[in-house]
Design a protein around this motif. Structure first.
Motif, mmCIF file in Angstrom:
data_model
loop_
_atom_site.group_PDB
_atom_site.id
_atom_site.type_symbol
_atom_site.label_atom_id
_atom_site.label_comp_id
_atom_site.label_asym_id
_atom_site.label_seq_id
_atom_site.Cartn_x
_atom_site.Cartn_y
_atom_site.Cartn_z
ATOM 1 N N ALA A 47 0.839 -1.208 0.000
ATOM 2 C CA ALA A 47 0.000 0.000 0.000
ATOM 3 C C ALA A 47 0.872 1.256 0.000
ATOM 4 O O ALA A 47 0.586 2.217 -0.728
ATOM 5 N N PHE A 48 1.935 1.264 0.788
ATOM 6 C CA PHE A 48 2.827 2.428 0.804
ATOM 7 C C PHE A 48 3.645 2.522 -0.482
ATOM 8 O O PHE A 48 4.004 3.629 -0.908
ATOM 9 N N ALA A 49 3.942 1.386 -1.107
ATOM 10 C CA ALA A 49 4.667 1.409 -2.379
ATOM 11 C C ALA A 49 3.824 2.061 -3.467
ATOM 12 O O ALA A 49 4.342 2.768 -4.333
ATOM 13 N N SER A 50 2.517 1.835 -3.412
ATOM 14 C CA SER A 50 1.641 2.449 -4.417
ATOM 15 C C SER A 50 1.597 3.967 -4.248
ATOM 16 O O SER A 50 1.250 4.681 -5.186
ATOM 17 N N GLN A 51 1.952 4.458 -3.077
ATOM 18 C CA GLN A 51 2.003 5.899 -2.831
ATOM 19 C C GLN A 51 3.438 6.427 -2.939
ATOM 20 O O GLN A 51 3.698 7.573 -2.586
ATOM 21 N N ALA A 52 4.340 5.590 -3.405
ATOM 22 C CA ALA A 52 5.748 5.936 -3.597
ATOM 23 C C ALA A 52 6.427 6.344 -2.286
ATOM 24 O O ALA A 52 7.335 7.160 -2.278
ATOM 25 N N SER A 53 5.996 5.772 -1.191
ATOM 26 C CA SER A 53 6.633 6.017 0.103
ATOM 27 C C SER A 53 7.584 4.846 0.363
ATOM 28 O O SER A 53 7.258 3.903 1.083
ATOM 29 N N TRP A 54 8.778 4.955 -0.235
ATOM 30 C CA TRP A 54 9.702 3.829 -0.248
ATOM 31 C C TRP A 54 10.287 3.521 1.127
ATOM 32 O O TRP A 54 10.573 2.370 1.433
ATOM 33 N N ALA A 55 10.445 4.503 1.948
ATOM 34 C CA ALA A 55 10.989 4.265 3.289
ATOM 35 C C ALA A 55 10.018 3.425 4.121
ATOM 36 O O ALA A 55 10.423 2.471 4.794
ATOM 37 N N LEU A 56 8.727 3.781 4.080
ATOM 38 C CA LEU A 56 7.732 2.996 4.808
ATOM 39 C C LEU A 56 7.561 1.607 4.194
ATOM 40 O O LEU A 56 7.379 0.627 4.920
ATOM 41 N N THR A 57 7.636 1.531 2.889
ATOM 42 C CA THR A 57 7.555 0.228 2.219
ATOM 43 C C THR A 57 8.675 -0.681 2.705
ATOM 44 O O THR A 57 8.428 -1.825 3.106
ATOM 45 N N ALA A 58 9.901 -0.164 2.684
ATOM 46 C CA ALA A 58 11.054 -0.960 3.122
ATOM 47 C C ALA A 58 10.926 -1.331 4.595
ATOM 48 O O ALA A 58 11.233 -2.462 4.990
ATOM 49 N N THR A 59 10.441 -0.405 5.407
ATOM 50 C CA THR A 59 10.283 -0.671 6.843
ATOM 51 C C THR A 59 9.326 -1.825 7.081
ATOM 52 O O THR A 59 9.628 -2.750 7.854
ATOM 53 N N PHE A 60 8.164 -1.796 6.416
ATOM 54 C CA PHE A 60 7.188 -2.870 6.627
ATOM 55 C C PHE A 60 7.654 -4.199 6.040
ATOM 56 O O PHE A 60 7.371 -5.260 6.601
ATOM 57 N N GLU A 61 8.375 -4.162 4.940
ATOM 58 C CA GLU A 61 8.899 -5.401 4.364
ATOM 59 C C GLU A 61 9.950 -6.014 5.295
ATOM 60 O O GLU A 61 9.971 -7.225 5.504
ATOM 61 N N ILE A 62 10.804 -5.172 5.870
ATOM 62 C CA ILE A 62 11.820 -5.664 6.811
ATOM 63 C C ILE A 62 11.151 -6.207 8.074
ATOM 64 O O ILE A 62 11.533 -7.262 8.588
ATOM 65 N N LEU A 63 10.126 -5.503 8.550
ATOM 66 C CA LEU A 63 9.387 -5.998 9.719
ATOM 67 C C LEU A 63 8.756 -7.362 9.437
ATOM 68 O O LEU A 63 8.749 -8.240 10.304
ATOM 69 N N ALA A 64 8.233 -7.542 8.242
ATOM 70 C CA ALA A 64 7.629 -8.830 7.872
ATOM 71 C C ALA A 64 8.668 -9.947 7.927
ATOM 72 O O ALA A 64 8.416 -11.022 8.472
ATOM 73 N N ILE A 65 9.833 -9.678 7.387
ATOM 74 C CA ILE A 65 10.894 -10.688 7.373
ATOM 75 C C ILE A 65 11.373 -10.992 8.793
ATOM 76 O O ILE A 65 11.526 -12.161 9.178
ATOM 77 N N LEU A 66 11.585 -9.924 9.582
ATOM 78 C CA LEU A 66 12.035 -10.130 10.962
ATOM 79 C C LEU A 66 11.007 -10.907 11.770
ATOM 80 O O LEU A 66 11.364 -11.810 12.535
ATOM 81 N N TRP A 67 9.728 -10.564 11.616
ATOM 82 C CA TRP A 67 8.672 -11.275 12.335
ATOM 83 C C TRP A 67 8.670 -12.758 11.964
ATOM 84 O O TRP A 67 8.594 -13.624 12.836
ATOM 85 N N PHE A 68 8.739 -13.032 10.666
ATOM 86 C CA PHE A 68 8.663 -14.410 10.189
ATOM 87 C C PHE A 68 9.778 -15.270 10.785
ATOM 88 O O PHE A 68 9.550 -16.433 11.124
ATOM 89 N N PHE A 69 10.973 -14.699 10.915
ATOM 90 C CA PHE A 69 12.092 -15.507 11.392
ATOM 91 C C PHE A 69 12.299 -15.463 12.910
ATOM 92 O O PHE A 69 12.773 -16.435 13.488
#
Length: 181
Positions: A47-69
């Motif tokens: 959702a943030f990527a569609s708004q070109a908010s790359w910092a928030l996009t990267a933050t949530f993607e990193i959080l997803a990976i950290l949570w999963f592991f």
């Protein structure tokens, strides 16, 4: 056959964790908790990527990976902590007592010096052998926990229990590599 042994806190803990690892409800809950939050984080990142908010996009993607592991590690420790406090509260009188267990094809008789009980063999639901213990589960949610390192005649006991399982038509499962994960 008569055996004497002691149950330590670790034996009770292993039994509780073993039962939890075999519970369909707990297994489903643990899978759901591991996957649901990362999926939500990924969706928020999209959702943030569609708004070109790359910092928030990267933050949530990193959080997803950290949570999963890392969530499974935290959750594993949370279950251990929960069951350990449960055991300390509910089994403080029965820990470290010498138990005497008499086994035959009709009943199991047990005594801890203060209390005695006699369980008919027809009440046995199943038997499980892990690397460190043997669990004989009976009706009513109870079980005999037999720590292998405390038993003198372990081989004879295993043969007896396997024969009894065949006679009673209950399963005797062996999972020597079981470990709480």
């Amino acid at each position: 056959m008569t055996i004497s042994y002691q149950l330590r806190e670790e034996d009770y803990l292993n039994y509780q964790l073993f039962v939890a690892s075999r519970s369909e409800r707990i297994v489903k809950k643990r899978k759901r908790n591991r996957l649901l939050v990362p999926v939500l984080y990924v969706l928020l990142g999209v959702a943030f990527a569609s708004q070109a908010s790359w910092a928030l996009t990267a933050t949530f993607e990193i959080l997803a990976i950290l949570w999963f592991f890392f969530y499974p590690i935290w959750e594993r420790n949370m279950y251990v902590k929960h069951y350990r406090s449960f055991i300390q509260e509910h089994y403080k009188q029965s820990r470290d007592k010498t138990l005497k267990l008499e086994l035959n094809r009709e009943y199991f008789w047990t005594s801890d010096g203060e209390n005695e009980s006699k369980i008919q063999c027809k009440e046995i639901l199943d038997m499980w052998e892990t690397g460190n213990q043997i669990f004989v589960r009976i009706q009513g949610g109870q079980a005999f926990i037999l720590p292998k390192n405390s038993l003198q005649e372990l081989d004879a006991l295993i043969v007896f229990l396997k024969d009894l399982a065949v006679k009673l038509e209950v399963k005797y499962e062996v999972d020597l590599n079981w470990k709480w994960r």
